[in-house]
Design an enzyme around this catalytic site. Structure first.
Site: not given
Length: 195
Positions: A7, A9, A12, A70, A153, A156, A174, A179-180
């Protein structure tokens, strides 16, 4: 040891670097290496399948360990939607504002007790020798009635944990519950066993 992130991003990338660097893992993007990854078709029907597609493609193309995630939002009232289509919920890819607008529209008039949701993140790590790790992290919450905060992002600003929008959490706060963050800690635990 360098791992390629499938990615570009930056948010991320920063999140992954923050959690994996203590293991001696340097997460990089193809762009950082002066290269470009070929686009892949994410046609899996689960978060895990799409993460696997991206990680395998990046690993094969770059011939180095690859990490792909993902992730998305699953809203109870919408039978799990937007799910794997979270980034393109409103039609275009990655239009956070339009995606949030559509989510609010679809939940218009729905009371808080029916606005349960969870963020899901599946991460796949693939090595050139064929070894593979797949983990899944989740974070349960609710969808707020309006945007709140400017951190993070995606969804959120609408995703509430303990009544506070992720849009108000610092990155460090966070990481502890997201989740990440949960998926990356599981990945780190698995990587410690094999590195």
């Amino acid at each position: 040891m360098d791992f390629i992130l499938a990615s570009n991003n930056q948010k991320k990338l920063i999140e992954m670097q923050r959690i994996l660097s203590p293991l001696g893992i340097n997460v990089v993007t193809a762009k950082m290496l002066g290269k470009t990854l070929e686009d892949v078709v994410e046609d899996g029907d689960t978060f895990e399948a799409n993460a696997r597609i991206k990680a395998n493609a990046a690993c094969k193309e770059m011939n180095m360990p690859a990490i792909a995630d993902d992730s998305g939002l699953c809203v109870d009232y919408l039978d799990g939607a937007p799910g794997i289509y979270s980034a393109r919920f409103s039609g275009g890819h990655g239009d956070d504002e339009a995606n949030n607008d559509l989510l609010l529209e679809k939940l218009d008039g729905v009371p808080m007790e029916k606005r349960g949701a969870k963020y899901v993140c599946a991460i796949c790590c693939v090595f050139p020798d064929g070894r593979e790790i797949v983990v899944r992290g989740e974070c349960k919450g609710k969808i707020g009635f309006e945007r709140d905060g400017h951190e993070g992002f995606g969804y959120d600003p609408l995703f509430l944990v303990d009544g506070i929008a992720f849009g108000r959490y610092t990155a460090e706060e966070k990481d502890k519950i997201s989740h990440r963050g949960n998926a990356l800690r599981m990945l780190a635990s698995e990587l410690e066993k094999i590195l």
